[in-house]
Design an enzyme around this catalytic site. Structure first.
Site, short mmCIF file in Angstrom:
data_model
loop_
_atom_site.label_atom_id
_atom_site.label_comp_id
_atom_site.label_asym_id
_atom_site.label_seq_id
_atom_site.Cartn_x
_atom_site.Cartn_y
_atom_site.Cartn_z
N GLY A 31 -14.17 -16.63 5.90
CA GLY A 31 -15.22 -16.11 6.15
C GLY A 31 -15.08 -14.68 6.85
CE LYS A 64 -9.66 -5.48 5.07
NZ LYS A 64 -9.82 -6.35 3.85
N GLY A 75 -3.61 -10.95 -6.01
CA GLY A 75 -4.13 -10.06 -5.31
C GLY A 75 -3.63 -8.61 -5.22
NE ARG A 94 -7.31 -23.46 8.31
CZ ARG A 94 -7.17 -22.40 7.37
NH1 ARG A 94 -7.88 -21.29 7.33
NH2 ARG A 94 -6.07 -22.70 6.73
CB SER A 139 -1.02 0.03 1.14
OG SER A 139 -1.81 -0.88 1.01
CG ASP A 161 -11.18 -4.60 1.21
OD1 ASP A 161 -10.26 -4.04 0.61
OD2 ASP A 161 -11.19 -4.82 2.14
NE ARG A 206 -13.40 -18.23 15.31
CZ ARG A 206 -11.81 -18.14 15.42
NH1 ARG A 206 -11.13 -19.16 15.46
NH2 ARG A 206 -11.70 -16.96 15.41
#
Length: 286
Positions: free
Chosen positions: A131, A67, A245, A155, A17, A107, A159
């Protein structure tokens, strides 16, 4: 007066960034310094309190794991950030003699533009790996891309609250499943967005390679260091297209630069090209 901005996260030493933002500010001729600040979730409230007492801030880029927590540290949350409950951008606005910290989520635009730039026009079948906060943005991005339903692999299915909340907020049907079931659906999907940390998808990549079915869709792997990731290599070897990415990082940073500088349309193709140069991405074909 020289202004300042920063990217916050933990770990943060790998972040590209600063290169992206500083290239943009130099091209625009604005005096904004931009640094990386290693910050844990526990340290975020104290940092934001210090920021409130300091002059000269114009923006903060927010990465994992901050975030979600940043939602509580801003004065107002705007746009899709409010729907998702996930903030990756804080812009500082003067109003009535005081400065207000406004939370945004760029995003979503980053993912949408990265996927569109790869030539995807629709995504009939879509998979999200992970997630958390970036997965929430991926849910909103897929909705914007016209996806009707997505499979989300995590996983621990207990969650995935951020992805579930995002799906409810934007109206996208999702099916949350354990990561142990991900290989076959992922290999056959039209669009796959991996929001997993670096190397976290390595074992899944080996499973996909072991299927021997190949890959035909587009993979966006938000983890860009190290690159290529194991899953990106397997995906490409299987015949699929890979979006690094850095593409997402570029496009979300473009929106941040617009917010931090207030320059809007001046953040044009020429500015985006120097941002690409700063991180080794090909220039855009506008």
């Amino acid at each position: 007066m020289s202004l300042r901005a920063a990217v916050l996260g933990h770990p943060i030493s790998h972040s590209k960034s600063p290169a992206l933002h500083l290239a943009a500010y130099a091209k625009l001729g604005v005096d904004i310094g931009y640094t990386a600040v290693d910050l844990t979730e526990q340290a975020l409230p104290a940092f934001m309190q210090r920021v409130r007492n300091q002059d000269g801030w114009c923006g903060l880029s927010v990465t994992m794991p901050l975030k979600t927590g940043m939602v509580l540290e801003v004065d107002e949350v705007r746009g899709v950030a409010g729907t998702l409950g996930v903030v990756n951008t804080v812009a500082f606005e003067e109003a009535g003699g005081s400065v207000r910290r406004i939370g945004y989520n760029t995003d979503v635009a980053g993912i949408v533009n990265a996927v569109l730039n790869a030539g995807v026009v629709s995504s009939p079948s879509a998979v999200i790996l992970g997630g958390g906060g970036t997965a929430a943005a991926a849910v909103a991005a897929l909705k914007e891309l016209g996806t009707a339903k997505a499979q989300v692999f995590v996983r621990d299915t207990s969650r995935a609250a951020e992805a579930r909340a995002a799906a409810a907020g934007v109206g996208l049907a999702i099916d949350v499943r354990p990561m142990t079931q991900a290989a076959t659906p992922t290999a056959s999907a039209d669009v796959v967005i991996s929001t997993l940390p670096p190397r976290a998808a390595d074992s899944l990549a080996d499973e996909i390679a072991g299927l021997g079915t190949g890959t035909h869709g587009v993979l966006l792997d938000v983890a860009y260091d190290p690159w290529p990731s194991r899953i990106a290599t397997v995906w490409q070897e299987g015949g699929g297209a890979v979006v690094p990415g850095l593409e997402m990082l570029l496009y979300q940073a473009v929106e941040q630069v617009r917010l931090f500088t207030g320059r809007g349309e001046e953040v044009n193709a020429a500015v985006i090209d120097v941002m690409c140069d700063s991180v080794g991405l090909p220039r855009r074909a506008f």
